[in-house]
Design a protein around this motif. Sequence first.
Motif, PDB file in Angstrom:
ATOM      1  N   PHE A  95      24.404 -10.456 -58.432  1.00 67.53           N
ATOM      2  CA  PHE A  95      23.111  -9.824 -58.439  1.00 67.53           C
ATOM      3  C   PHE A  95      23.607  -8.181 -58.889  1.00 67.53           C
ATOM      4  N   GLU A  96      24.560  -7.754 -58.675  1.00 68.58           N
ATOM      5  CA  GLU A  96      25.014  -6.427 -59.141  1.00 68.58           C
ATOM      6  C   GLU A  96      26.246  -6.127 -59.981  1.00 68.58           C
ATOM      7  N   GLU A  97      26.550  -7.522 -60.273  1.00 70.64           N
ATOM      8  CA  GLU A  97      27.662  -7.949 -61.415  1.00 70.64           C
ATOM      9  C   GLU A  97      28.845  -6.806 -61.241  1.00 70.64           C
ATOM     10  N   MET A  98      29.350  -6.772 -59.889  1.00 69.15           N
ATOM     11  CA  MET A  98      30.254  -5.964 -59.880  1.00 69.15           C
ATOM     12  C   MET A  98      31.718  -6.671 -59.909  1.00 69.15           C
ATOM     13  N   THR A  99      32.913  -5.751 -60.407  1.00 68.34           N
ATOM     14  CA  THR A  99      34.141  -6.670 -60.334  1.00 68.34           C
ATOM     15  C   THR A  99      34.651  -6.786 -58.933  1.00 68.34           C
ATOM     16  N   PHE A 100      35.541  -7.621 -58.887  1.00 67.89           N
ATOM     17  CA  PHE A 100      36.233  -7.676 -57.214  1.00 67.89           C
ATOM     18  C   PHE A 100      36.719  -6.214 -57.193  1.00 67.89           C
ATOM     19  N   GLN A 101      37.332  -5.494 -58.220  1.00 73.38           N
ATOM     20  CA  GLN A 101      38.023  -4.417 -57.819  1.00 73.38           C
ATOM     21  C   GLN A 101      36.771  -3.437 -57.145  1.00 73.38           C
TER      22      GLN A 101
ATOM     23  N   SER B  88      38.802 -15.449 -59.774  1.00 71.84           N
ATOM     24  CA  SER B  88      39.120 -14.541 -60.600  1.00 71.84           C
ATOM     25  C   SER B  88      39.155 -14.945 -62.234  1.00 71.84           C
ATOM     26  N   TYR B  89      39.519 -16.297 -62.176  1.00 72.20           N
ATOM     27  CA  TYR B  89      39.503 -16.684 -63.488  1.00 72.20           C
ATOM     28  C   TYR B  89      38.018 -17.015 -63.919  1.00 72.20           C
ATOM     29  N   MET B  90      37.329 -17.525 -63.017  1.00 67.04           N
ATOM     30  CA  MET B  90      35.730 -18.009 -63.436  1.00 67.04           C
ATOM     31  C   MET B  90      35.000 -16.716 -64.010  1.00 67.04           C
ATOM     32  N   TYR B  91      35.278 -15.405 -62.987  1.00 69.06           N
ATOM     33  CA  TYR B  91      34.765 -14.380 -63.361  1.00 69.06           C
ATOM     34  C   TYR B  91      35.400 -13.411 -64.562  1.00 69.06           C
TER      35      TYR B  91
ATOM     36  N   VAL C 161      33.223 -25.094 -57.243  1.00 63.72           N
ATOM     37  CA  VAL C 161      32.972 -23.662 -57.216  1.00 63.72           C
ATOM     38  C   VAL C 161      32.305 -23.030 -58.443  1.00 63.72           C
ATOM     39  N   SER C 162      32.364 -23.632 -59.590  1.00 57.26           N
ATOM     40  CA  SER C 162      31.636 -23.252 -60.827  1.00 57.26           C
ATOM     41  C   SER C 162      30.260 -23.625 -60.507  1.00 57.26           C
TER      42      SER C 162
END
Lengths: 192, 239
Positions: free
Chosen positions: A150-156, B17-20, B48-49
């Motif tokens: 929803f907020e489209e944040m990266t993992f970082q 991580s790959y998926m995003y 997962v996808s």
Amino acid sequence: MLKELTDEKLVELAVSKDPDAFGEIMKRWERKIFALCFGMLGREDDARDAAQETFIAAFRNISNFRGEAKVSSWLHRIAVNQCLTTKRRAKTRSEEFLDDDGGESERVFVTPAHRSPANTTEATERLIIVRQAVSSLPVDLRQVIVMKEFEEMTFQEISETLELPLSTVKSRVYTALRQLRMKLERLPMEIG
Amino acid sequence: MKNANISECKFSADMVSYMYGELSESEGSALELHLVDCAECVDEFAAVSSARYEVYDWKHIEFDPLETPRFEVSYDDAVVPSWSDKLRAVFAQSWAVPAFSFAALAIVSVLVIGLAWMRSGDEEIIAENPPSQTVAVPAKDVVKDEPESLPTVGPRIEVTDQKPIVATAAKTKASLPKPHVAPKIREVPATTAVSVKGLDPKQATAKNEVKAAPTLNAFDDEEDTSLRLAELFEDLGTR
Ligand SMILES: [Zn+2]
């Protein structure tokens, strides 16, 4: 009725030239194959093309299906190979036309076919079920899903915001998606 | 790497991580190479996808058409404030104080002017400061030489100087928390107006009735059991 047959039985029928059997396989799996391609490619238009290519390839090679794997696994592998081909092609293309990005940015605005069926009963049921599935996730998992989708944040960014190790954030998103998958798996085939 | 237990496959950690699209190119290539060989990882990636796409699709169908306010998260500020913190922050903002003072002042001035007008009965005051409806004035006190045909339903309210001030102040007050509170997303009628198998039949009936008359105000707040985005966020604020 075709609807009640197993995937494997449908493939058998499709091999023996039953014209409706492959259509039923497609109907069952097109959404999941599209989702897999979307996961691989990250773009809906590319994913739609790849999913289409996947079913064309599956149809052409249906007599090669031996039954030692599940039909779903067989389709998944065809889809992954198709996506990798798409990626290689795109990479070659972008190397050939390094300074040509006009067409690329325009394609983002193509209305995806999977975007409109909010008016069908099936799509409505699906939305309700997905909504319930997400809301029933444990708070820490729901939190990262909301931040990611929803907020489209990266993992970082999530890691910094929540002051959690990057690996924790990734594994939470992974766990959340796996739990969602399990919750959604109870759905009828063509909905899940 | 063909493991029965997928969590043992070292590549499973890289899948999301790959998926995003958040793997480096070399890591991505390594995973792609692995996917060609590992049927288990392919099935896992598909699962997962699929889950991710369902959330993605839900968001785009149900929330994107609604022009929700963006959720601004300041990345400089490592702490995620809870919704109550945000609310408190809103009311602690410096501009909020003058706004409230102004509103209070406006109300007081209306009362004072109204009182003065009641006492004096001076026509000039009436002409210049027609009382607003916030002041209780008997209809008989309205200007004596007013033509009979004019409505006698209390004081004239069309050109009050005070009322707009009060209204503006009230509006300011009402709109304060809005941009900072999780938006209350109303259900799109099309997405709820269909009965669902496996749901409470009573609820399903209610949804069907909504379908028959798909007007916004046909929604009964107590019947509307749908999840709003605000509810998704509800217990997320505190860590
Ligand atoms: Zn593997």
